[in-house]
Design a protein around this motif. Structure first.
Motif, PDB file in Angstrom:
ATOM      1  N   GLY A   1      -7.896 -31.860 -23.949  1.00 26.45           N
ATOM      2  CA  GLY A   1      -7.221 -30.576 -24.022  1.00 26.45           C
ATOM      3  C   GLY A   1      -6.554 -30.154 -22.735  1.00 26.45           C
ATOM      4  O   GLY A   1      -5.784 -29.188 -22.714  1.00 26.45           O
ATOM      5  N   ALA A   2      -6.806 -30.874 -21.632  1.00 25.18           N
ATOM      6  CA  ALA A   2      -6.172 -30.546 -20.357  1.00 25.18           C
ATOM      7  C   ALA A   2      -4.708 -30.966 -20.389  1.00 25.18           C
ATOM      8  O   ALA A   2      -4.363 -32.008 -20.951  1.00 25.18           O
ATOM      9  CB  ALA A   2      -6.895 -31.244 -19.211  1.00 25.18           C
ATOM     10  N   PRO A   3      -3.805 -30.186 -19.782  1.00 24.90           N
ATOM     11  CA  PRO A   3      -2.379 -30.524 -19.810  1.00 24.90           C
ATOM     12  C   PRO A   3      -2.093 -31.827 -19.080  1.00 24.90           C
ATOM     13  O   PRO A   3      -2.697 -32.135 -18.056  1.00 24.90           O
ATOM     14  CB  PRO A   3      -1.713 -29.328 -19.120  1.00 24.90           C
ATOM     15  CG  PRO A   3      -2.787 -28.687 -18.321  1.00 24.90           C
ATOM     16  CD  PRO A   3      -4.061 -28.921 -19.053  1.00 24.90           C
ATOM     17  N   ALA A   4      -1.154 -32.605 -19.655  1.00 23.78           N
ATOM     18  CA  ALA A   4      -0.782 -33.884 -19.044  1.00 23.78           C
ATOM     19  C   ALA A   4       0.725 -34.080 -18.991  1.00 23.78           C
ATOM     20  O   ALA A   4       1.197 -35.105 -18.503  1.00 23.78           O
ATOM     21  CB  ALA A   4      -1.428 -35.035 -19.807  1.00 23.78           C
ATOM     22  N   GLY A   5       1.503 -33.101 -19.508  1.00 26.27           N
ATOM     23  CA  GLY A   5       2.949 -33.229 -19.490  1.00 26.27           C
ATOM     24  C   GLY A   5       3.561 -32.633 -20.735  1.00 26.27           C
ATOM     25  O   GLY A   5       2.943 -31.804 -21.422  1.00 26.27           O
ATOM     26  N   THR A   6       4.782 -33.077 -21.051  1.00 23.43           N
ATOM     27  CA  THR A   6       5.491 -32.585 -22.236  1.00 23.43           C
ATOM     28  C   THR A   6       6.176 -33.750 -22.931  1.00 23.43           C
ATOM     29  O   THR A   6       6.342 -34.835 -22.361  1.00 23.43           O
ATOM     30  CB  THR A   6       6.552 -31.531 -21.871  1.00 23.43           C
ATOM     31  OG1 THR A   6       7.520 -32.123 -20.998  1.00 23.43           O
ATOM     32  CG2 THR A   6       5.931 -30.316 -21.214  1.00 23.43           C
ATOM     33  N   MET A   7       6.594 -33.503 -24.162  1.00 17.10           N
ATOM     34  CA  MET A   7       7.345 -34.530 -24.892  1.00 17.10           C
ATOM     35  C   MET A   7       8.349 -33.885 -25.826  1.00 17.10           C
ATOM     36  O   MET A   7       8.216 -32.719 -26.207  1.00 17.10           O
ATOM     37  CB  MET A   7       6.395 -35.439 -25.691  1.00 17.10           C
ATOM     38  CG  MET A   7       5.708 -34.753 -26.851  1.00 17.10           C
ATOM     39  SD  MET A   7       4.714 -35.940 -27.808  1.00 17.10           S
ATOM     40  CE  MET A   7       3.961 -34.829 -29.014  1.00 17.10           C
TER      41      MET A   7
ATOM     42  N   PRO B   1      12.489 -29.577 -29.621  1.00 17.62           N
ATOM     43  CA  PRO B   1      11.826 -28.726 -28.637  1.00 17.62           C
ATOM     44  C   PRO B   1      10.848 -29.544 -27.801  1.00 17.62           C
ATOM     45  O   PRO B   1      10.351 -30.590 -28.236  1.00 17.62           O
ATOM     46  CB  PRO B   1      11.080 -27.708 -29.508  1.00 17.62           C
ATOM     47  CG  PRO B   1      10.765 -28.479 -30.758  1.00 17.62           C
ATOM     48  CD  PRO B   1      11.942 -29.391 -30.977  1.00 17.62           C
ATOM     49  N   ALA B   2      10.553 -29.051 -26.602  1.00 21.83           N
ATOM     50  CA  ALA B   2       9.519 -29.664 -25.771  1.00 21.83           C
ATOM     51  C   ALA B   2       8.161 -29.136 -26.214  1.00 21.83           C
ATOM     52  O   ALA B   2       7.983 -27.933 -26.404  1.00 21.83           O
ATOM     53  CB  ALA B   2       9.761 -29.357 -24.297  1.00 21.83           C
ATOM     54  N   VAL B   3       7.210 -30.058 -26.413  1.00 20.29           N
ATOM     55  CA  VAL B   3       5.849 -29.670 -26.782  1.00 20.29           C
ATOM     56  C   VAL B   3       4.883 -30.294 -25.778  1.00 20.29           C
ATOM     57  O   VAL B   3       5.213 -31.259 -25.081  1.00 20.29           O
ATOM     58  CB  VAL B   3       5.495 -30.107 -28.222  1.00 20.29           C
ATOM     59  CG1 VAL B   3       6.393 -29.408 -29.228  1.00 20.29           C
ATOM     60  CG2 VAL B   3       5.616 -31.614 -28.374  1.00 20.29           C
ATOM     61  N   ASP B   4       3.683 -29.746 -25.711  1.00 16.86           N
ATOM     62  CA  ASP B   4       2.734 -30.156 -24.687  1.00 16.86           C
ATOM     63  C   ASP B   4       2.057 -31.485 -24.998  1.00 16.86           C
ATOM     64  O   ASP B   4       1.776 -31.807 -26.158  1.00 16.86           O
ATOM     65  CB  ASP B   4       1.651 -29.084 -24.521  1.00 16.86           C
ATOM     66  CG  ASP B   4       2.182 -27.787 -23.909  1.00 16.86           C
ATOM     67  OD1 ASP B   4       3.217 -27.859 -23.222  1.00 16.86           O
ATOM     68  OD2 ASP B   4       1.564 -26.730 -24.133  1.00 16.86           O
TER      69      ASP B   4
ATOM     70  N   GLY C   1       1.870 -33.417 -33.821  1.00 14.61           N
ATOM     71  CA  GLY C   1       2.174 -32.206 -34.565  1.00 14.61           C
ATOM     72  C   GLY C   1       3.631 -31.791 -34.542  1.00 14.61           C
ATOM     73  O   GLY C   1       4.001 -30.794 -35.167  1.00 14.61           O
ATOM     74  N   SER C   2       4.472 -32.537 -33.827  1.00 17.86           N
ATOM     75  CA  SER C   2       5.909 -32.233 -33.770  1.00 17.86           C
ATOM     76  C   SER C   2       6.665 -33.229 -34.639  1.00 17.86           C
ATOM     77  O   SER C   2       6.470 -34.447 -34.519  1.00 17.86           O
ATOM     78  CB  SER C   2       6.410 -32.315 -32.325  1.00 17.86           C
ATOM     79  OG  SER C   2       7.791 -32.010 -32.249  1.00 17.86           O
ATOM     80  N   THR C   3       7.522 -32.711 -35.527  1.00 16.16           N
ATOM     81  CA  THR C   3       8.279 -33.561 -36.446  1.00 16.16           C
ATOM     82  C   THR C   3       9.773 -33.347 -36.243  1.00 16.16           C
ATOM     83  O   THR C   3      10.256 -32.208 -36.242  1.00 16.16           O
ATOM     84  CB  THR C   3       7.916 -33.254 -37.910  1.00 16.16           C
ATOM     85  OG1 THR C   3       6.532 -33.540 -38.111  1.00 16.16           O
ATOM     86  CG2 THR C   3       8.742 -34.092 -38.878  1.00 16.16           C
TER      87      THR C   3
END
Length: 326
Positions: free
Chosen positions: A166-172, A157-160, A181-183
């Protein structure tokens, strides 16, 4: 993907971590004949052979299939490694001697483990107009390199991404290991990290990383700074163990795309020649002889004729030797 260079360089692999950011410039390699696809190769080089267990990195495209003929890699062998196919654009059909038939699609991870030995083919489909992506290899440690072959697929999945405040900078999308936090639901033989990051225009993405890992930042787009060091398209920035985070700043007015690789430093010396990973000269000679004889080790790939395979190139005149660690 096969390394189809007519005279593959002897790559004596084993690395030593360094502090700071080391910029590795790509070399252009044709995959095949006159209308071959051109790929940018950043691993291995004589100065930097591995990032963790990642031992091979080819970056290609965006390339119109009408010009290159696409990817037409007929059956070829592998030993002692895992292949990772990650597409940004296009579609490739994978077939292997373990009986797996699968499509390689953008944003979806396909990992093939050669183990004791495997052969496979990779062909872009007729409906593909553009090919764009990376092909990566992972060296298997001695304890499992002669094990069974296998295949894994995962659509992350795409995560922020954020800028650290804390400001948005893209996705991964994390396709191996854990980040932010994504595994990834992928099993690897050594601790690894693999992720595609899309960084917003004029934004800085800040990612906390494992301090025991070394990392490589491979840039697909035009410009990026990695912990303050500028790199250009197709270059790879290496950061040794000890870093607590990576600051990836996009100075352009378009989205920046990077592939982030990482892993614990690989503590075994290996020899990588053509499509084989081994430990000494005699092993590589044996693999080559078995492939040329169409031995049982590599099996056969369904849908191909008996004369449809890539012969191994000649070995160099000198003995292959692993690089000794400094």
């Amino acid at each position: 993907m096969s390394n189809v260079e007519a005279e593959p360089a002897e790559m004596e692999c084993g690395g030593d971590p360094v502090d700071g950011v080391e910029v590795i410039e790509p070399r252009l390699v044709p995959l095949g004949g006159v209308r071959a696809m051109q790929v940018n190769r950043t691993l291995p080089t004589r100065d930097r052979s591995m990032v963790g267990a990642w031992c091979f990195a080819d970056h290609y495209g965006p390339e119109p299939v009408s010009q290159s003929g696409g990817m037409q890699v007929i059956p070829h062998p592998h030993t002692g490694l895992q292949t990772v196919s990650w597409l940004f654009e296009g579609e490739i059909e994978h077939r292997d001697s373990a009986g797996v038939e699968a499509m390689v699609l953008p944003g979806e991870m396909n990992l093939m483990s050669a183990g004791y030995g495997i052969s496979h083919s990779e062909i872009s489909t007729e409906r593909v107009e553009m090919l764009h992506g990376v092909q990566l290899w992972v060296a298997l440690p001695d304890a499992v390199r002669d094990g069974h072959n296998g295949f894994q697929h995962y659509a992350p999945p795409a995560v922020d991404l954020t800028d650290g405040s804390g400001a948005p900078a893209g996705t991964m999308k994390v396709f191996a290991g854990t980040l932010g936090g994504s595994t990834a639901d992928i099993t690897t033989a050594t601790p690894l990290l693999g992720a595609e990051l899309l960084i917003d225009p004029s934004a800085t993405a800040v990612v906390d990383v494992d301090t025991t890992f070394e990392h490589g930042v491979l840039l697909d787009t035009e410009a990026l700074t990695v912990n303050g060091v500028a790199i250009g398209r197709a270059s790879l920035a290496y950061v040794g163990p000890g870093a607590t985070r990576l600051e990836l700043a996009n100075p352009t007015d378009a989205v920046a795309r990077v592939v982030l690789l990482g892993g614990a430093p690989f503590d075994e010396d290996i020899i990588m020649w053509w499509n084989f990973v081994g430990r000494d000269h005699d092993e590589i000679v044996g693999y080559r002889e078995e492939w040329q004889a169409r031995g049982e080790r590599f099996g056969t790939v369904g849908g191909w004729g008996a004369d449809e395979w890539i012969p191994a190139p000649p070995l160099p005149n000198s003995r292959l030797k692993p690089r000794k660690r400094r």
